[in-house]
Design a protein around this motif. Sequence first.
Motif, PDB file in Angstrom:
ATOM      1  N   VAL A 144      -7.424   9.550   6.859  1.00 43.87           N
ATOM      2  CA  VAL A 144      -6.399   8.486   6.239  1.00 43.87           C
ATOM      3  C   VAL A 144      -4.982   8.662   6.831  1.00 43.87           C
ATOM      4  N   GLN A 145      -4.685   7.557   7.568  1.00 43.43           N
ATOM      5  CA  GLN A 145      -3.853   7.868   7.521  1.00 43.43           C
ATOM      6  C   GLN A 145      -2.531   6.264   7.270  1.00 43.43           C
ATOM      7  N   LEU A 146      -1.086   6.784   6.587  1.00 42.78           N
ATOM      8  CA  LEU A 146       0.054   6.296   6.162  1.00 42.78           C
ATOM      9  C   LEU A 146       1.281   6.280   7.488  1.00 42.78           C
ATOM     10  N   VAL A 147       1.267   5.134   8.495  1.00 36.23           N
ATOM     11  CA  VAL A 147       2.193   5.623   8.712  1.00 36.23           C
ATOM     12  C   VAL A 147       3.961   4.175   8.574  1.00 36.23           C
ATOM     13  N   GLU A 148       5.364   4.708   8.173  1.00 37.55           N
ATOM     14  CA  GLU A 148       6.473   4.484   8.033  1.00 37.55           C
ATOM     15  C   GLU A 148       7.076   3.965   8.921  1.00 37.55           C
ATOM     16  N   VAL A 187      22.159   1.646   7.919  1.00 43.99           N
ATOM     17  CA  VAL A 187      23.340   0.328   7.459  1.00 43.99           C
ATOM     18  C   VAL A 187      24.332   0.163   7.314  1.00 43.99           C
ATOM     19  N   GLN A 188      25.246  -0.958   6.808  1.00 48.95           N
ATOM     20  CA  GLN A 188      26.049  -0.245   5.611  1.00 48.95           C
ATOM     21  C   GLN A 188      26.135  -0.654   4.697  1.00 48.95           C
ATOM     22  N   ALA A 189      26.545  -0.555   4.025  1.00 44.96           N
ATOM     23  CA  ALA A 189      26.172  -1.759   2.511  1.00 44.96           C
ATOM     24  C   ALA A 189      26.335  -2.830   2.514  1.00 44.96           C
ATOM     25  N   GLY A 190      25.537  -3.587   1.798  1.00 48.55           N
ATOM     26  CA  GLY A 190      24.904  -5.358   1.778  1.00 48.55           C
ATOM     27  C   GLY A 190      24.462  -5.376   2.837  1.00 48.55           C
ATOM     28  N   GLY A 191      23.945  -4.336   3.968  1.00 51.02           N
ATOM     29  CA  GLY A 191      23.149  -4.906   4.707  1.00 51.02           C
ATOM     30  C   GLY A 191      21.737  -4.746   4.298  1.00 51.02           C
ATOM     31  N   SER A 192      20.599  -5.599   5.153  1.00 50.18           N
ATOM     32  CA  SER A 192      18.999  -5.791   5.127  1.00 50.18           C
ATOM     33  C   SER A 192      18.660  -4.798   6.310  1.00 50.18           C
ATOM     34  N   LEU A 193      17.044  -3.698   5.363  1.00 57.21           N
ATOM     35  CA  LEU A 193      16.382  -3.724   5.711  1.00 57.21           C
ATOM     36  C   LEU A 193      14.722  -3.856   5.671  1.00 57.21           C
ATOM     37  N   ARG A 194      13.866  -3.336   6.676  1.00 57.62           N
ATOM     38  CA  ARG A 194      12.306  -3.905   6.054  1.00 57.62           C
ATOM     39  C   ARG A 194      11.697  -2.719   6.774  1.00 57.62           C
ATOM     40  N   LEU A 195      11.102  -1.948   6.228  1.00 55.71           N
ATOM     41  CA  LEU A 195      10.484  -0.845   5.601  1.00 55.71           C
ATOM     42  C   LEU A 195       8.692  -1.194   6.172  1.00 55.71           C
ATOM     43  N   SER A 196       8.196  -0.851   7.244  1.00 53.67           N
ATOM     44  CA  SER A 196       6.432  -1.470   7.394  1.00 53.67           C
ATOM     45  C   SER A 196       5.455  -0.077   6.757  1.00 53.67           C
ATOM     46  N   CYS A 197       4.783   0.316   6.291  1.00 55.78           N
ATOM     47  CA  CYS A 197       3.318   0.788   5.925  1.00 55.78           C
ATOM     48  C   CYS A 197       2.108   0.468   6.941  1.00 55.78           C
ATOM     49  N   ALA A 198       1.716   1.238   7.376  1.00 54.90           N
ATOM     50  CA  ALA A 198       0.508   0.517   8.221  1.00 54.90           C
ATOM     51  C   ALA A 198      -0.392   2.056   8.064  1.00 54.90           C
ATOM     52  N   ALA A 199      -1.870   1.319   7.248  1.00 53.15           N
ATOM     53  CA  ALA A 199      -2.404   2.459   6.619  1.00 53.15           C
ATOM     54  C   ALA A 199      -3.902   1.999   7.529  1.00 53.15           C
ATOM     55  N   SER A 200      -4.489   3.234   7.551  1.00 51.39           N
ATOM     56  CA  SER A 200      -5.778   3.221   7.918  1.00 51.39           C
ATOM     57  C   SER A 200      -6.265   4.474   7.674  1.00 51.39           C
ATOM     58  N   GLY A 201      -8.013   3.781   7.659  1.00 51.89           N
ATOM     59  CA  GLY A 201      -8.960   4.903   7.251  1.00 51.89           C
ATOM     60  C   GLY A 201      -9.458   4.895   5.895  1.00 51.89           C
ATOM     61  N   ASN A 258      -3.083  -7.447   4.217  1.00 56.36           N
ATOM     62  CA  ASN A 258      -4.429  -7.267   4.625  1.00 56.36           C
ATOM     63  C   ASN A 258      -5.064  -7.076   5.568  1.00 56.36           C
ATOM     64  N   ALA A 259      -5.102  -8.470   6.461  1.00 58.30           N
ATOM     65  CA  ALA A 259      -5.086  -8.343   8.132  1.00 58.30           C
ATOM     66  C   ALA A 259      -4.898  -7.616   8.436  1.00 58.30           C
ATOM     67  N   LYS A 260      -4.057  -6.619   8.371  1.00 62.17           N
ATOM     68  CA  LYS A 260      -2.999  -6.202   8.922  1.00 62.17           C
ATOM     69  C   LYS A 260      -3.220  -4.814   8.252  1.00 62.17           C
ATOM     70  N   ASN A 261      -4.035  -4.493   6.943  1.00 65.98           N
ATOM     71  CA  ASN A 261      -3.084  -3.114   6.894  1.00 65.98           C
ATOM     72  C   ASN A 261      -2.508  -2.848   6.797  1.00 65.98           C
ATOM     73  N   THR A 262      -0.900  -3.718   7.029  1.00 69.10           N
ATOM     74  CA  THR A 262       0.055  -3.504   5.918  1.00 69.10           C
ATOM     75  C   THR A 262       0.800  -4.036   5.264  1.00 69.10           C
ATOM     76  N   VAL A 263       1.919  -3.073   4.625  1.00 70.39           N
ATOM     77  CA  VAL A 263       2.851  -3.416   3.656  1.00 70.39           C
ATOM     78  C   VAL A 263       4.175  -3.196   3.980  1.00 70.39           C
ATOM     79  N   TYR A 264       4.611  -4.536   3.254  1.00 69.08           N
ATOM     80  CA  TYR A 264       6.151  -4.314   3.654  1.00 69.08           C
ATOM     81  C   TYR A 264       7.075  -4.079   2.820  1.00 69.08           C
ATOM     82  N   LEU A 265       8.268  -3.269   2.620  1.00 69.83           N
ATOM     83  CA  LEU A 265       9.539  -3.400   2.053  1.00 69.83           C
ATOM     84  C   LEU A 265      11.104  -4.235   2.140  1.00 69.83           C
ATOM     85  N   GLN A 266      10.799  -5.224   1.990  1.00 68.08           N
ATOM     86  CA  GLN A 266      12.275  -6.103   2.354  1.00 68.08           C
ATOM     87  C   GLN A 266      13.435  -5.761   1.591  1.00 68.08           C
ATOM     88  N   MET A 267      14.217  -5.015   2.249  1.00 71.03           N
ATOM     89  CA  MET A 267      15.092  -4.646   0.980  1.00 71.03           C
ATOM     90  C   MET A 267      16.469  -5.065   1.698  1.00 71.03           C
TER      91      MET A 267
END
Length: 125
Positions: free
Chosen positions: A2-6, A12-26, A74-83
Motif C-alpha cells: 500500500v502506498q499513499l503519496v501526497e 500561500v497567502q491568507a485567502g488563497g487556494s491550494l489543491r492537495l492530491s493523494c495518489a493511492a496504490s496497492g 476512482n479511475a486514477k485512484n486519486t483523492v483531491y482536497l481543494q482548499m
Amino acid sequence: EVQLVESGGGLVQAGGSLRLSCAASGFTFDDYAIGWFRQAPGKEREGVSCISSSDGSTYYADSVKGRFTISSDNAKNTVYLQMNSLKPEDTAVYYCAAVRAIGVLPSSPLSYDYWGQGTQVTVSS
C-alpha cells in the motif's frame, strides 16, 4: 504494498487556494475510505475531510466546511482536497490515509491503517 503519496502543498497567502492530491496504490481503491488529516506543531492530528470511494459519502470538520472540498477520481485512484479561503490556522502538515471501509465512513485518525508521508501547507497572514 500500500502506498499513499501526497502532493500539492506549499506556501500561500491568507485567502488563497491550494489543491492537495493523494495518489493511492496497492489496494482495491473502491473498497476504501480515504481521509485527509492535519497536524500543526504542538497539536494533535485532527480529521479534516474524508470520502468513501464506494459510495461517495463525505465528511468535513466544522472548521473547514464551506471552504474545503474533497473529491475522488476512482479511475486514477486519486483523492483531491481543494482548499479555498485559506486561513493562517490551516497551517499544518497534511496527511492522507486509507482504511478498508464499505458502508461506513470513519473520521477519526485512529481508524485509519495506511498513511502517506505528509505535505506541508503554510498560510501566511
